[in-house]
Design a protein around this motif. Structure first.
Motif, short mmCIF file in Angstrom:
data_model
loop_
_atom_site.label_atom_id
_atom_site.label_comp_id
_atom_site.label_asym_id
_atom_site.label_seq_id
_atom_site.Cartn_x
_atom_site.Cartn_y
_atom_site.Cartn_z
N ALA A 137 -8.45 68.70 9.11
CA ALA A 137 -9.18 69.45 8.08
C ALA A 137 -8.67 69.10 6.68
CB ALA A 137 -9.04 70.95 8.33
N HIS A 173 -11.28 67.88 4.03
CA HIS A 173 -11.65 69.00 3.15
C HIS A 173 -10.60 69.37 2.10
CE1 HIS A 173 -14.39 69.59 6.57
NE2 HIS A 173 -15.19 70.16 5.69
N SER A 189 -7.82 74.86 -0.04
CA SER A 189 -8.85 74.12 0.69
C SER A 189 -8.88 74.48 2.17
CB SER A 189 -8.61 72.61 0.53
OG SER A 189 -8.71 72.22 -0.81
N LYS A 243 -11.90 76.26 4.31
CA LYS A 243 -12.47 75.69 5.53
C LYS A 243 -12.42 76.70 6.67
CE LYS A 243 -14.11 72.26 8.04
NZ LYS A 243 -14.48 72.99 9.26
N ASP A 280 -15.58 78.28 8.71
CA ASP A 280 -15.67 78.16 10.17
C ASP A 280 -15.77 79.52 10.85
OD1 ASP A 280 -15.49 75.46 9.92
OD2 ASP A 280 -13.55 75.23 10.91
#
Length: 385
Positions: free
Chosen positions: A237, A241, A274, A278, A282
């Motif tokens: 991730a 991201h 960040s 994320k 999710d």
């Protein structure tokens, strides 16, 4: 988006990932409203709405021609159309967030002791022109990758997606327009005349490519070992991201000649913010949807990844088979109930709060100011579900 060739789950994972590459961070109206207010307040501090940061590029003749061609995709299901629509009408203030964070950190840190008096005179609203240029470059890179991620795998094309020739044309436009934005970003990067900043942002672009590669070749059996380990998910991730924001924040400190410690803290803030973003994204289908409601989510979403590790390979495959419909498609409501029945969701919530808190810790070393308060509010907003 692919599993091993011939896998019966290939189509399921492809659809679940492809259908969730939207542009908004928060899906619920309450979270969206809170987030929009935080962003709106932060934009006032840096001097102007960051939604206009890339206006110079977007109004160029080249992009105007691209926009004319994109209209040919109206009526199809090509992702490039949704990306373009979302960029023009960004109602939830998500597309320009990276640039805004870079500007806020620049203002919060202020001028360094190593900066010359002449350099300080060039500051506008407490931000150097080079830092504003960096914020725009960051947004251009992010937008370029958003456009590139809209390329469709034509091997999975169906009649309902639209005419094949239009989908092929959409792919060509996605490649060319994304390359154009990326080329503009690289030109602006060179004009900053700072080799360390060039190195940082170049490595962030490499991280993005690597992260998206992992996403595209994601396998539902990855990570099915003994016990629960969040590190592999966090590493992947971060590449796709977090790397761009983290390294842009560090680069902003480098442009103002701040020391290594300030650069390290800025990097940590961008990284943890960040990852918190994320995780929040999710988690939305799992914390807001009702059991039995029609919803969809990616099988690579954090709660699903952690759930797979908790239940193990055998039970996970059993749950996938039970969620399989007569048409060989995935019934997301059944799978949603299965994921909610274990601790994958709560583990993702705890991890989201952890990264939010780490971002807050990193920003405390900067002087107290409006900009720092805005950064704190943004990090805290990640915890709102």
């Amino acid at each position: 988006m692919f599993l091993a060739p011939g896998s019966s789950l290939t189509r399921w994972v492809s659809v679940s990932v492809r259908g969730l590459r939207g542009l908004s961070l928060f899906s619920s109206s309450e979270s969206s409203s809170n987030w929009s207010k935080v962003v709106s307040d932060a934009e006032k501090i840096v001097g102007y709405p960051t939604s206009f940061m890339s206006l110079r590029c977007l109004l160029s003749d080249e992009l105007s021609n691209v926009a004319m061609h994109v209209r040919k995709l109206v009526g199809t299901q090509h992702p490039l159309l949704n990306t373009a629509r979302g960029f023009v009408y960004d109602s939830k203030n998500n597309l320009q967030m990276r640039g805004l964070i870079v500007l806020l950190l620049s203002k919060a840190a202020g001028p360094s002791h190593a900066a010359s008096e002449l350099l300080t005179k060039d500051m506008v609203s407490g931000i150097y022109p080079s830092q504003r240029n960096l914020a725009e470059i960051t947004e251009l890179i992010h937008t370029a990758f958003l456009v590139h991620r809209g390329i469709v795998n034509l091997k999975e094309w169906t009649v309902s997606d639209g005419p094949l020739k239009d989908m092929e044309f959409g792919n060509k436009m996605a490649v060319l327009s994304g390359d154009f934005l990326l080329a503009n970003a690289c030109t602006g990067l060179a004009e900053l005349n700072d080799t360390k900043v060039v190195e940082l942002i170049s490595s962030a672009i490499a991280d993005l490519v690597q992260g998206i590669y992992y996403e595209n070749y994601y396998n539902v059996e990855d990570g099915l070992g003994d016990g629960v380990d969040t590190t592999p998910w966090e590493d992947q991730a971060f590449l796709s991201h977090g790397a761009l924001l983290a390294k842009s924040c560090q680069a902003a400190m480098q442009l103002a000649k701040h020391d290594r410690e300030a650069q390290r803290l800025a990097y940590l803030y961008g990284k943890h913010l960040s990852l918190g973003h994320k995780l929040n994204s999710d988690l939305q289908p799992f914390v807001k949807s009702r059991l039995g409601a029609m919803t969809s989510f990616s099988l690579s979403a954090a709660p699903v990844v952690f759930h797979r590790q908790i239940v193990g390979k055998e039970k996970w495959h059993q749950q996938l088979q039970e969620a399989k419909t007569l048409r060989n498609q995935l019934d997301y409501s059944k799978l949603l109930a299965a994921v909610k029945s274990e601790k994958g969701v709560s583990l993702a919530v705890d991890l989201c709060r952890y990264h939010s808190n780490r971002a807050l810790e990193a920003i405390q070393a900067f002087p107290s100011s409006e900009a720092r308060s805005a950064l704190e509010n943004i990090a805290s907003a990640v915890n709102k579900f």
